[in-house]
Write a protein that holds these residues in place. Structure first.
Motif, PDB file in Angstrom:
ATOM      1  N   ALA A 274     -47.894 -60.800 -56.204  1.00 35.49           N
ATOM      2  CA  ALA A 274     -49.280 -60.516 -55.814  1.00 35.49           C
ATOM      3  C   ALA A 274     -49.353 -59.738 -54.500  1.00 35.49           C
ATOM      4  O   ALA A 274     -50.073 -58.737 -54.407  1.00 35.49           O
ATOM      5  CB  ALA A 274     -50.063 -61.827 -55.708  1.00 35.49           C
ATOM      6  N   ALA A 275     -48.613 -60.184 -53.494  1.00 34.07           N
ATOM      7  CA  ALA A 275     -48.679 -59.507 -52.179  1.00 34.07           C
ATOM      8  C   ALA A 275     -48.192 -58.073 -52.298  1.00 34.07           C
ATOM      9  O   ALA A 275     -48.769 -57.148 -51.691  1.00 34.07           O
ATOM     10  CB  ALA A 275     -47.834 -60.285 -51.167  1.00 34.07           C
ATOM     11  N   LEU A 276     -47.154 -57.875 -53.093  1.00 29.56           N
ATOM     12  CA  LEU A 276     -46.620 -56.522 -53.269  1.00 29.56           C
ATOM     13  C   LEU A 276     -47.636 -55.630 -53.984  1.00 29.56           C
ATOM     14  O   LEU A 276     -47.857 -54.477 -53.593  1.00 29.56           O
ATOM     15  CB  LEU A 276     -45.307 -56.602 -54.067  1.00 29.56           C
ATOM     16  CG  LEU A 276     -44.621 -55.278 -54.381  1.00 29.56           C
ATOM     17  CD1 LEU A 276     -44.310 -54.485 -53.109  1.00 29.56           C
ATOM     18  CD2 LEU A 276     -43.338 -55.518 -55.186  1.00 29.56           C
ATOM     19  N   LEU A 277     -48.276 -56.168 -55.033  1.00 23.32           N
ATOM     20  CA  LEU A 277     -49.262 -55.361 -55.754  1.00 23.32           C
ATOM     21  C   LEU A 277     -50.421 -54.984 -54.836  1.00 23.32           C
ATOM     22  O   LEU A 277     -50.905 -53.854 -54.866  1.00 23.32           O
ATOM     23  CB  LEU A 277     -49.789 -56.109 -56.983  1.00 23.32           C
ATOM     24  CG  LEU A 277     -50.822 -55.297 -57.777  1.00 23.32           C
ATOM     25  CD1 LEU A 277     -50.202 -54.047 -58.392  1.00 23.32           C
ATOM     26  CD2 LEU A 277     -51.479 -56.138 -58.867  1.00 23.32           C
TER      27      LEU A 277
ATOM     28  N   LEU B  28     -51.521 -51.253 -54.347  1.00 23.30           N
ATOM     29  CA  LEU B  28     -52.853 -50.803 -54.771  1.00 23.30           C
ATOM     30  C   LEU B  28     -53.595 -50.123 -53.620  1.00 23.30           C
ATOM     31  O   LEU B  28     -54.232 -49.080 -53.808  1.00 23.30           O
ATOM     32  CB  LEU B  28     -53.671 -51.993 -55.280  1.00 23.30           C
ATOM     33  CG  LEU B  28     -53.528 -52.354 -56.754  1.00 23.30           C
ATOM     34  CD1 LEU B  28     -54.329 -53.609 -57.076  1.00 23.30           C
ATOM     35  CD2 LEU B  28     -53.968 -51.207 -57.661  1.00 23.30           C
ATOM     36  N   ILE B  29     -53.509 -50.718 -52.434  1.00 13.52           N
ATOM     37  CA  ILE B  29     -54.180 -50.123 -51.267  1.00 13.52           C
ATOM     38  C   ILE B  29     -53.639 -48.703 -51.046  1.00 13.52           C
ATOM     39  O   ILE B  29     -54.401 -47.751 -50.867  1.00 13.52           O
ATOM     40  CB  ILE B  29     -53.975 -51.002 -50.008  1.00 13.52           C
ATOM     41  CG1 ILE B  29     -54.755 -52.309 -50.176  1.00 13.52           C
ATOM     42  CG2 ILE B  29     -54.392 -50.264 -48.744  1.00 13.52           C
ATOM     43  CD1 ILE B  29     -54.439 -53.378 -49.125  1.00 13.52           C
ATOM     44  N   ARG B  30     -52.325 -48.564 -51.142  1.00 15.71           N
ATOM     45  CA  ARG B  30     -51.691 -47.245 -50.917  1.00 15.71           C
ATOM     46  C   ARG B  30     -52.085 -46.262 -52.020  1.00 15.71           C
ATOM     47  O   ARG B  30     -52.503 -45.138 -51.747  1.00 15.71           O
ATOM     48  CB  ARG B  30     -50.166 -47.440 -50.905  1.00 15.71           C
ATOM     49  CG  ARG B  30     -49.383 -46.189 -50.555  1.00 15.71           C
ATOM     50  CD  ARG B  30     -47.898 -46.439 -50.757  1.00 15.71           C
ATOM     51  NE  ARG B  30     -47.590 -46.636 -52.167  1.00 15.71           N
ATOM     52  CZ  ARG B  30     -46.587 -47.380 -52.627  1.00 15.71           C
ATOM     53  NH1 ARG B  30     -45.786 -48.014 -51.791  1.00 15.71           N
ATOM     54  NH2 ARG B  30     -46.362 -47.495 -53.916  1.00 15.71           N
ATOM     55  N   GLU B  31     -51.994 -46.678 -53.285  1.00 17.07           N
ATOM     56  CA  GLU B  31     -52.222 -45.748 -54.398  1.00 17.07           C
ATOM     57  C   GLU B  31     -53.692 -45.355 -54.532  1.00 17.07           C
ATOM     58  O   GLU B  31     -54.009 -44.236 -54.925  1.00 17.07           O
ATOM     59  CB  GLU B  31     -51.718 -46.358 -55.714  1.00 17.07           C
ATOM     60  CG  GLU B  31     -50.214 -46.559 -55.759  1.00 17.07           C
ATOM     61  CD  GLU B  31     -49.423 -45.275 -55.507  1.00 17.07           C
ATOM     62  OE1 GLU B  31     -49.759 -44.249 -56.117  1.00 17.07           O
ATOM     63  OE2 GLU B  31     -48.479 -45.309 -54.689  1.00 17.07           O
TER      64      GLU B  31
ATOM     65  N   VAL C  17     -55.450 -60.214 -57.673  1.00 17.85           N
ATOM     66  CA  VAL C  17     -55.393 -59.122 -56.685  1.00 17.85           C
ATOM     67  C   VAL C  17     -56.313 -57.984 -57.130  1.00 17.85           C
ATOM     68  O   VAL C  17     -57.065 -57.422 -56.320  1.00 17.85           O
ATOM     69  CB  VAL C  17     -53.938 -58.609 -56.533  1.00 17.85           C
ATOM     70  CG1 VAL C  17     -53.909 -57.329 -55.703  1.00 17.85           C
ATOM     71  CG2 VAL C  17     -53.061 -59.675 -55.906  1.00 17.85           C
ATOM     72  N   MET C  18     -56.279 -57.676 -58.422  1.00 15.54           N
ATOM     73  CA  MET C  18     -57.077 -56.544 -58.917  1.00 15.54           C
ATOM     74  C   MET C  18     -58.575 -56.787 -58.796  1.00 15.54           C
ATOM     75  O   MET C  18     -59.346 -55.834 -58.712  1.00 15.54           O
ATOM     76  CB  MET C  18     -56.688 -56.226 -60.362  1.00 15.54           C
ATOM     77  CG  MET C  18     -55.334 -55.546 -60.471  1.00 15.54           C
ATOM     78  SD  MET C  18     -55.043 -54.937 -62.139  1.00 15.54           S
ATOM     79  CE  MET C  18     -53.452 -55.661 -62.490  1.00 15.54           C
ATOM     80  N   THR C  19     -59.004 -58.031 -58.811  1.00 13.58           N
ATOM     81  CA  THR C  19     -60.435 -58.264 -58.632  1.00 13.58           C
ATOM     82  C   THR C  19     -60.863 -57.908 -57.203  1.00 13.58           C
ATOM     83  O   THR C  19     -62.007 -57.529 -56.980  1.00 13.58           O
ATOM     84  CB  THR C  19     -60.831 -59.733 -58.935  1.00 13.58           C
ATOM     85  OG1 THR C  19     -60.121 -60.589 -58.053  1.00 13.58           O
ATOM     86  CG2 THR C  19     -60.535 -60.104 -60.365  1.00 13.58           C
ATOM     87  N   GLY C  20     -59.939 -57.993 -56.269  1.00 13.45           N
ATOM     88  CA  GLY C  20     -60.242 -57.618 -54.883  1.00 13.45           C
ATOM     89  C   GLY C  20     -60.031 -56.130 -54.619  1.00 13.45           C
ATOM     90  O   GLY C  20     -60.699 -55.537 -53.767  1.00 13.45           O
ATOM     91  N   TYR C  21     -59.096 -55.533 -55.320  1.00 14.80           N
ATOM     92  CA  TYR C  21     -58.756 -54.108 -55.157  1.00 14.80           C
ATOM     93  C   TYR C  21     -58.771 -53.473 -56.543  1.00 14.80           C
ATOM     94  O   TYR C  21     -57.718 -53.137 -57.084  1.00 14.80           O
ATOM     95  CB  TYR C  21     -57.381 -53.954 -54.493  1.00 14.80           C
ATOM     96  CG  TYR C  21     -57.302 -54.623 -53.149  1.00 14.80           C
ATOM     97  CD1 TYR C  21     -57.612 -53.921 -51.988  1.00 14.80           C
ATOM     98  CD2 TYR C  21     -56.954 -55.976 -53.052  1.00 14.80           C
ATOM     99  CE1 TYR C  21     -57.571 -54.546 -50.757  1.00 14.80           C
ATOM    100  CE2 TYR C  21     -56.919 -56.608 -51.819  1.00 14.80           C
ATOM    101  CZ  TYR C  21     -57.232 -55.888 -50.685  1.00 14.80           C
ATOM    102  OH  TYR C  21     -57.198 -56.506 -49.463  1.00 14.80           O
TER     103      TYR C  21
END
Ligand code: SF4
Length: 273
Positions: A67-70, A74-77, A110-114
Motif C-alpha cells: 500500500a505505501a509503495l502504491l 500513484l502520487i508520482r505517476e 490507497v486508490m480511494t485516496g489517490y
C-alpha cells in the motif's frame, strides 16, 4: 493442492502498460504467481513462470506492504498524466490467499485516496464482492471484469479446476450490478459453451467481452499451442471449438440477446473507459 507461499517486498508495483495492454498507462499485480493455475494460462509460457522452476499454480509470492509503495507511485505517476490501471494481467487479484492477506484490498484503499483515472479489475473470483465498499468509492472510474469462459461448469472443471465455479461468478456479477458497480463479463478465453449462455448473462451484466486463444494469448495462439490445449480439446471431443472462427459462434449467440455496441471483441473489450 499445496501452494508454496512466499512473502516478498516489491520494489515497484505499477508497470508500464504494453502490448495487449497498450491502452493502459500501467498494469498492477498484487501477487506474483496464481493459485488458480488455469491449464490455458498464457503466463505459463512467460519468463515469470519459465524461470521459476516450479509448476505454474503451485507457488505465489505475496507482495507485502504494497500500500505505501502504491501511494508513492500513484502520487508520482498522476503528476505525469492520466493513470489508467489494469489489475491484473498475470495473476488473479482475488485468488484464495487474498481472503487472508488483503493485499488487493489495501491497494484499493490507497486508490480511494489517490484515484486513478480508470481502473479495470480483472478477476474470476467472487471474493471481489468483499470490496464493494471501496469499489463504490471509485464510482465510474472503475469497471470489474469477471471472467466466465463458459456456462458449463463441467467444461470449466476440465480446464480450470481450482478456479471458482461458474455460478459463484454469475452471483458475484449480479451482486456487483445491484450495488451499482460498473461490470462486464469476459468470456475469455472462449471455452465450449451452450446456447443457454446468453440468457444466463442477460440478467447479471450489460457488457460482454469475448476473446479467444488466438487473439488474446499475446502470441497469436502460439503460447496456447505450446501448452497442449489443442490436444486437450481433441481428447474431450471439443475439436470443433478449437479454431480461429469458433468465437464467432459465441458472438452471434450473444448478439441475439445483447445490443451490438454491448458485445466487444478481444482488446477492445478490455479497453479503459
Ligand atoms: S486466473 Fe488468470 S492469471 Fe491465474 S492462472 Fe488463471 S488465467 Fe492465469
Amino acid at each position: 493442492m499445496q501452494i508454496d507461499y512466499t512473502d516478498k517486498q516489491p520494489k515497484t508495483l505499477l508497470n508500464k502498460g504494453t502490448g495487449f495492454l497498450a491502452g493502459y498507462s500501467h498494469s498492477l499485480n498484487p501477487y506474483t504467481g496464481c493459485a488458480f493455475g488455469c491449464s490455458y494460462c498464457y503466463v505459463r509460457k512467460m519468463p515469470v513462470s519459465l524461470f521459476r522452476g516450479k509448476e505454474w499454480g503451485t507457488w505465489v509470492d505475496i507482495k507485502k506492504q504494497s500500500a505505501a509503495l502504491l501511494q508513492k507511485e500513484l502520487i508520482r505517476e498522476k503528476k505525469k498524466g492520466p493513470v489508467t490501471i489494469f489489475m491484473s494481467s498475470s495473476t488473479d487479484p482475488y485468488q484464495q490467499i487474498e481472503y487472508k492477506e488483503e493485499i488487493t484490498r489495501s491497494l484499493l484503499e490507497v486508490m480511494t485516496g489517490y484515484p486513478p483515472d480508470f481502473l479495470l479489475v480483472q478477476t474470476r473470483s467472487p471474493l471481489v464482492k468483499r470490496d464493494i465498499d471501496l469499489l463504490k468509492q471509485l464510482g465510474t472510474h472503475v469497471r470489474v471484469s469477471m471472467t466466465v469462459e463458459t456456462d458449463l461448469d463441467d467444461v470449466r472443471k476440465h480446464f480450470s479446476p481450482s478456479a471458482p465455479p461458474v455460478q459463484a461468478r454469475l452471483n458475484a456479477l449480479q451482486r456487483l450490478r445491484e450495488e451499482g458497480i460498473p461490470t462486464q463479463v469476459a468470456i475469455a478465453p472462449v471455452l465450449p459453451s451452450s446456447e443457454a449462455f446468453p440468457e444466463l448473462l442477460r440478467p447479471v451484466v450489460d457488457l460482454v467481452c469475448i476473446d479467444d486463444f488466438f487473439m488474446g494469448d499475446g502470441a497469436q495462439g502460439k503460447r496456447t499451442q505450446q501448452l497442449g490445449i489443442r490436444a486437450k480439446y481433441e481428447e474431450l471431443g471439443f475439436s470443433d471449438w478449437y479454431n480461429r472462427e469458433a468465437y464467432k459462434v459465441v458472438v452471434s449467440r450473444m448478439l441475439e440477446v445483447f445490443p451490438e455496441d454491448r458485445v466487444r471483441i478481444s482488446q477492445e473489450g478490455f479497453a479503459p473507459f
